[in-house]
Motif scaffolding. Structure first.
Motif, PDB file in Angstrom:
ATOM      1  N   ARG A  88      -1.028  -4.011   2.712  1.00  0.00           N
ATOM      2  CA  ARG A  88      -2.439  -3.958   3.101  1.00  0.00           C
ATOM      3  C   ARG A  88      -2.687  -4.940   4.245  1.00  0.00           C
ATOM      4  O   ARG A  88      -2.264  -6.075   4.187  1.00  0.00           O
ATOM      5  CB  ARG A  88      -3.336  -4.308   1.913  1.00  0.00           C
ATOM      6  N   LYS A 114      -7.678   9.302   1.841  1.00  0.00           N
ATOM      7  CA  LYS A 114      -7.558   7.844   1.999  1.00  0.00           C
ATOM      8  C   LYS A 114      -6.741   7.466   3.232  1.00  0.00           C
ATOM      9  O   LYS A 114      -6.521   6.295   3.493  1.00  0.00           O
ATOM     10  CB  LYS A 114      -6.874   7.242   0.760  1.00  0.00           C
ATOM     11  N   ASP A 169      -0.512   3.856  -2.947  1.00  0.00           N
ATOM     12  CA  ASP A 169      -1.468   3.414  -3.973  1.00  0.00           C
ATOM     13  C   ASP A 169      -0.910   3.610  -5.376  1.00  0.00           C
ATOM     14  O   ASP A 169      -1.628   4.023  -6.296  1.00  0.00           O
ATOM     15  CB  ASP A 169      -2.790   4.179  -3.832  1.00  0.00           C
ATOM     16  N   GLU A 211     -13.832   6.594   5.444  1.00  0.00           N
ATOM     17  CA  GLU A 211     -13.521   5.294   4.820  1.00  0.00           C
ATOM     18  C   GLU A 211     -12.083   5.249   4.271  1.00  0.00           C
ATOM     19  O   GLU A 211     -11.860   4.983   3.093  1.00  0.00           O
ATOM     20  CB  GLU A 211     -14.541   4.977   3.714  1.00  0.00           C
ATOM     21  N   GLU A 243      -8.104   4.100   3.583  1.00  0.00           N
ATOM     22  CA  GLU A 243      -7.424   2.834   3.285  1.00  0.00           C
ATOM     23  C   GLU A 243      -6.408   2.480   4.362  1.00  0.00           C
ATOM     24  O   GLU A 243      -6.025   1.325   4.509  1.00  0.00           O
ATOM     25  CB  GLU A 243      -6.720   2.922   1.925  1.00  0.00           C
ATOM     26  N   VAL A 244      -5.951   3.485   5.074  1.00  0.00           N
ATOM     27  CA  VAL A 244      -4.960   3.271   6.132  1.00  0.00           C
ATOM     28  C   VAL A 244      -5.239   4.264   7.252  1.00  0.00           C
ATOM     29  O   VAL A 244      -5.683   5.385   7.008  1.00  0.00           O
ATOM     30  CB  VAL A 244      -3.513   3.431   5.581  1.00  0.00           C
ATOM     31  N   LEU A 267       0.833  -1.197   0.000  1.00  0.00           N
ATOM     32  CA  LEU A 267       0.000   0.000   0.000  1.00  0.00           C
ATOM     33  C   LEU A 267       0.870   1.249   0.000  1.00  0.00           C
ATOM     34  O   LEU A 267       0.619   2.194  -0.738  1.00  0.00           O
ATOM     35  CB  LEU A 267      -0.914  -0.006   1.229  1.00  0.00           C
ATOM     36  N   THR A 279      -5.533  -1.500   7.688  1.00  0.00           N
ATOM     37  CA  THR A 279      -4.102  -1.205   7.654  1.00  0.00           C
ATOM     38  C   THR A 279      -3.826  -0.053   8.617  1.00  0.00           C
ATOM     39  O   THR A 279      -4.488   0.987   8.551  1.00  0.00           O
ATOM     40  CB  THR A 279      -3.666  -0.815   6.227  1.00  0.00           C
TER      41      THR A 279
END
Length: 258
Positions: free
Chosen positions: A34, A96, A69, A172, A174-175, A7, A206
């Protein structure tokens, strides 16, 4: 080394101050996959928080690269879908990355519910009713749904930090990045915040966590980084770091904190 599940790839990251006299980060390289729960430990002034804050460019690195990403966010211009160089939209990437600080950074003049829904409505253009429904579900998850109409001053430190965590989750990400999230709390409030983080880890979020809570690092982390003097001196599983440390600096650190 980057893999299919990578990631964030950090390569030779440097952050110098005072024309290089102070090396807050001195060539740090690490790959965050991830689902990793990466815990960063080390003495005060070791560069832990600078490393964490560099991941979303709250600290602008002096050198090195951070590929998040698939995009090197340290570059001013990046290729778009057509391969044309365009200006990097760092705010788009920051959406993110959820960030939780030592101090809760809640807006004191807004209710907990309004604190929760501000970014989803303003940044993600979410419908107000949908944003409130999501916020209440997240507050319910951390046992604070009944405090939605309260103001931050009416909450304990532990409650405010739990709100700060679910406020970040409302976007929301990603990390999730945690910068010593329990260090400003009274000891009896630490457990309730760590429990929320433990649940997140179990769900596969993550996470990169800078902390002095060695019990959390040992029990919840799947990878531990030890930093000192701006360098990454040792990296491994909790069993390796705590059970058979190799670097003399790590051995000395653990002898003082365990």
């Amino acid at each position: 080394m980057a893999t299919r599940d990578s990631l964030i790839q950090v390569t030779d990251l440097k952050k110098y101050y005072n024309k290089g006299a102070i090396k807050a980060l001195d060539g740090v390289s690490v790959n965050i996959e991830r689902g990793d729960v990466m815990v960063v430990i080390g003495p005060s002034g070791s560069g832990k928080s600078t490393f964490l804050r560099s991941l979303n460019l709250l600290e602008e690195p002096t050198g090195g690269s951070i590929v998040f990403d698939g995009v090197d966010i340290t570059k001013k211009k990046v290729p778009n879908a057509q391969g044309k160089l365009v200006k990097l939209d760092i705010d788009q990437h920051r959406q993110k990355m959820g960030m939780v600080f030592q101090h809760f950074n809640l807006f004191p003049h807004m209710t907990i519910l309004d604190n929760m829904t501000l970014a989803p409505i303003q940044v993600k253009h979410m419908d107000k009713a949908a944003a409130e429904e999501k916020a209440l579900a997240l507050l319910d998850r951390v046992g604070l749904k009944d405090r939605a109409g309260a103001y931050p001053i009416q909450l304990s430190g532990g409650q405010k930090q739990r709100v700060a965590i679910v406020r970040a989750l409302a976007m929301e990400p990603e990390v999730m990045l945690f910068d010593e999230p329990t260090s400003a709390l009274d000891p009896e409030m630490v457990g309730e915040v760590l429990e929320v983080m433990r649940q997140l880890a179990q769900e596969g979020m993550t996470m990169v966590v800078v902390t002095h809570e060695m019990g959390f690092a040992r029990e919840v982390g799947n990878r531990v980084l030890f930093m000192a003097d701006g360098k990454l001196l040792e990296e491994g599983s909790p069993a390796e770091i705590f059970g058979s440390p190799q670097h003399p600096r790590l051995k000395d650190f653990l002898s003082k904190v365990l």
